[in-house]
Design a protein around this motif. Structure first.
Motif, mmCIF file in Angstrom:
data_model
loop_
_atom_site.group_PDB
_atom_site.id
_atom_site.type_symbol
_atom_site.label_atom_id
_atom_site.label_comp_id
_atom_site.label_asym_id
_atom_site.label_seq_id
_atom_site.Cartn_x
_atom_site.Cartn_y
_atom_site.Cartn_z
ATOM 1 N N ASN A 21 0.828 -1.217 0.000
ATOM 2 C CA ASN A 21 0.000 0.000 0.000
ATOM 3 C C ASN A 21 0.856 1.258 0.000
ATOM 4 N N MET A 22 1.857 1.251 -0.860
ATOM 5 C CA MET A 22 2.697 2.430 -1.027
ATOM 6 C C MET A 22 1.905 3.501 -1.769
ATOM 7 N N PHE A 23 1.801 4.656 -1.191
ATOM 8 C CA PHE A 23 1.101 5.823 -1.737
ATOM 9 C C PHE A 23 -0.422 5.728 -1.671
ATOM 10 N N ARG A 24 -0.992 4.503 -1.727
ATOM 11 C CA ARG A 24 -2.454 4.407 -1.740
ATOM 12 C C ARG A 24 -2.908 3.085 -1.145
ATOM 13 N N ASN A 25 -4.196 3.014 -0.838
ATOM 14 C CA ASN A 25 -4.783 1.802 -0.278
ATOM 15 C C ASN A 25 -5.226 0.893 -1.419
ATOM 16 N N ALA A 54 4.527 -2.855 6.591
ATOM 17 C CA ALA A 54 4.649 -3.579 7.863
ATOM 18 C C ALA A 54 4.239 -5.043 7.702
ATOM 19 N N GLY A 55 4.753 -5.676 6.659
ATOM 20 C CA GLY A 55 4.483 -7.093 6.417
ATOM 21 C C GLY A 55 3.400 -7.358 5.391
ATOM 22 N N LEU A 56 2.671 -6.319 4.988
ATOM 23 C CA LEU A 56 1.544 -6.512 4.072
ATOM 24 C C LEU A 56 1.992 -7.047 2.712
ATOM 25 N N SER A 57 3.062 -6.513 2.173
ATOM 26 C CA SER A 57 3.548 -6.979 0.873
ATOM 27 C C SER A 57 3.926 -8.461 0.927
ATOM 28 N N GLU A 58 4.640 -8.864 1.969
ATOM 29 C CA GLU A 58 5.016 -10.272 2.104
ATOM 30 C C GLU A 58 3.784 -11.168 2.225
ATOM 31 N N LEU A 59 2.810 -10.729 2.996
ATOM 32 C CA LEU A 59 1.586 -11.521 3.146
ATOM 33 C C LEU A 59 0.889 -11.712 1.802
ATOM 34 N N ARG A 60 0.841 -10.670 1.001
ATOM 35 C CA ARG A 60 0.168 -10.735 -0.288
ATOM 36 C C ARG A 60 0.952 -11.575 -1.284
ATOM 37 N N GLN A 92 3.499 6.028 10.880
ATOM 38 C CA GLN A 92 4.867 5.940 11.366
ATOM 39 C C GLN A 92 5.779 6.735 10.427
ATOM 40 N N GLU A 93 6.740 7.400 10.991
ATOM 41 C CA GLU A 93 7.668 8.220 10.220
ATOM 42 C C GLU A 93 8.964 7.449 10.007
ATOM 43 N N PHE A 94 9.404 7.363 8.748
ATOM 44 C CA PHE A 94 10.607 6.599 8.432
ATOM 45 C C PHE A 94 11.641 7.476 7.726
ATOM 46 N N GLY A 95 12.038 8.543 8.386
ATOM 47 C CA GLY A 95 13.104 9.385 7.876
ATOM 48 C C GLY A 95 12.850 9.855 6.462
ATOM 49 N N GLU A 96 13.804 9.568 5.572
ATOM 50 C CA GLU A 96 13.712 10.032 4.198
ATOM 51 C C GLU A 96 12.536 9.411 3.438
ATOM 52 N N LYS A 97 12.065 8.271 3.923
ATOM 53 C CA LYS A 97 10.919 7.636 3.279
ATOM 54 C C LYS A 97 9.596 8.083 3.900
ATOM 55 N N GLY A 98 9.694 8.982 4.852
ATOM 56 C CA GLY A 98 8.509 9.632 5.399
ATOM 57 C C GLY A 98 7.413 8.670 5.799
ATOM 58 N N THR A 99 6.212 8.979 5.369
ATOM 59 C CA THR A 99 5.034 8.153 5.665
ATOM 60 C C THR A 99 4.638 7.363 4.419
ATOM 61 N N LEU A 100 5.655 6.826 3.758
ATOM 62 C CA LEU A 100 5.478 6.133 2.485
ATOM 63 C C LEU A 100 4.414 5.044 2.551
ATOM 64 N N PHE A 101 4.373 4.332 3.680
ATOM 65 C CA PHE A 101 3.436 3.219 3.815
ATOM 66 C C PHE A 101 2.361 3.522 4.864
ATOM 67 N N GLN A 102 1.881 4.742 4.864
ATOM 68 C CA GLN A 102 0.864 5.112 5.841
ATOM 69 C C GLN A 102 -0.436 4.339 5.642
ATOM 70 N N HIS A 103 -0.633 3.766 4.460
ATOM 71 C CA HIS A 103 -1.838 2.965 4.201
ATOM 72 C C HIS A 103 -1.612 1.476 4.458
ATOM 73 N N GLY A 104 -0.427 1.124 4.946
ATOM 74 C CA GLY A 104 -0.127 -0.270 5.241
ATOM 75 C C GLY A 104 -0.670 -0.708 6.587
ATOM 76 N N ARG A 128 5.159 -15.286 6.852
ATOM 77 C CA ARG A 128 4.290 -14.408 6.059
ATOM 78 C C ARG A 128 4.253 -14.835 4.594
ATOM 79 N N LEU A 129 5.384 -15.315 4.092
ATOM 80 C CA LEU A 129 5.468 -15.710 2.686
ATOM 81 C C LEU A 129 4.976 -17.128 2.428
ATOM 82 N N GLN A 130 4.730 -17.875 3.501
ATOM 83 C CA GLN A 130 4.223 -19.253 3.398
ATOM 84 C C GLN A 130 5.165 -20.153 2.592
ATOM 85 N N VAL A 131 6.460 -19.993 2.824
ATOM 86 C CA VAL A 131 7.451 -20.817 2.122
ATOM 87 C C VAL A 131 8.432 -21.414 3.118
ATOM 88 N N ASP A 132 9.215 -22.387 2.642
ATOM 89 C CA ASP A 132 10.209 -23.012 3.512
ATOM 90 C C ASP A 132 11.617 -22.502 3.252
#
Length: 338
Positions: A21-25, A54-60, A92-104, A128-132
């Motif tokens: 959810n980078m930039f949007r939901n 915060a783990g959403l990309s890996e889950l997906r 959450q604020e992540f320095g130079e990446k700001g609130t990049l994943f505020q929709h995560g 999260r990735l469901q792999v071994d």
């Protein structure tokens, strides 16, 4: 094993940062359909990270690839940040990446480059990735959010922690390889200069694109070639501004950058080629480049990327780009390979 020799179906990979959810939901169905589209288009390399939402990309990615055979794709993720069960209020604020994943997801994200933190991060990612197993592990964003000499402290923590853990996992053949996954070239230069470090790949985002490649050309790419370390090119569209977006370096693109993009697009239109074709083919033309991993959050974008890599770009286009100083005269171009 090198990144290049591990790729199963060419150098085109899938960068999964947008699925956090980078930039949007992004609706769940759209996210999963995007991964399915990548698979149907022949993409077999997928890169993600705990930090992305915060783990959403890996889950997906895990859910979308659960129906695929694990031996049929290459997977990389990152370490350096741990995702806690604790939920935080507000962005959450992540320095130079700001609130990049505020929709995560709202789980708290903490930095941890120690050996134990690295192993914990990998363990959590596997779930999260469901792999071994995971093929390549990148140490994420050393130097990204730390100013002054602070990033050296983080680098030293990784050198005595994550570096050792990943080198051991590589030696034990638990992973195929490791390196850094960063937006700056300085930590890669330091790593390549270490006698005790054994990375066989590096993921660099945004530093080798049509819009920004001078420093990488002069310092990063030659050093990687000398050490026989493969470079994975992330962010070939420079946070989206080259692909019709409005962001550069994760922020709103400044007027001067929008003007440069407009100039490049005008030349592309004159030669009747998509700007994506120029961006992707430029990134892969350097002999140090092993793969390029554009991000996408909609199925239609995948087809555009795949088609862009097949576009025949006239030599005159590249000559004009050089003549107008839109690409460095030192940059290897597709016409140089013919």
């Amino acid at each position: 094993m090198s990144v290049r020799s591990s790729l199963l179906n060419g150098p085109h990979g899938f960068g999964a940062a947008p699925l956090g959810n980078m930039f949007r939901n992004i609706p769940q169905e759209e996210a999963l359909a995007t991964v399915d589209a990548a698979w149907e288009q022949g993409v077999r390399y997928f890169d993600t990270a705990p930090f992305y939402g915060a783990g959403l990309s890996e889950l997906r990615i895990g859910e979308a690839l659960a129906k695929r055979k694990r031996d049929e794709y290459v997977l990389s993720t990152k370490v350096g940040r741990i995702i806690l069960d604790e939920v935080v209020k507000g962005p959450q604020e992540f320095g130079e990446k700001g609130t990049l994943f505020q929709h995560g997801r709202k789980n708290k994200v903490i930095y941890d480059y120690t050996e134990s933190g690295t192993l914990k991060s990998i363990e959590d990612s596997l779930k999260r990735l469901q792999v071994d197993r995971i093929d390549f592990i990148w140490i994420h964003d050393i130097a990204q959010d730390f100013h002054g000499d602070g990033w050296i402290t983080q680098f030293d923590a990784a050198r005595t922690g994550a570096f050792k853990a990943l080198a051991r996992l590589q030696q034990e053949k638990v992973i195929k390889g490791w390196g850094l996954g960063v937006n700056r070239i300085e930590p890669i230069e330091l790593t390549l200069g270490l006698d005790e470090a054994t990375p066989n790949g590096m993921l660099v985002a945004g530093r080798y694109s049509l819009l920004d490649h001078e420093s990488a050309l002069q310092r990063l790419m030659p050093a990687a070639q000398a050490k026989k370390v493969d470079i994975v090119i992330g962010g070939p569209y420079s946070s989206g501004v080259l692909a019709g977006g409005t962001h550069f370096e994760y922020q709103k693109a400044p007027p001067e950058m929008l003007a440069k993009v407009a100039e490049i697009k005008a030349i592309c239109e004159r030669y009747k080629i998509p700007v994506k074709a120029a961006a992707l083919q430029f990134a892969l033309a350097h002999p140090a480049s092993a793969a390029v991993i554009p991000g996408a959050s909609h199925p239609s974008r995948i087809a555009e990327d795949v088609a862009a890599l097949k576009v025949a770009i006239p030599a005159d286009f590249w000559r004009e780009m050089r003549k107008l100083d839109l690409v460095s005269p030192l940059a290897p171009l597709p016409i140089d390979q013919k």
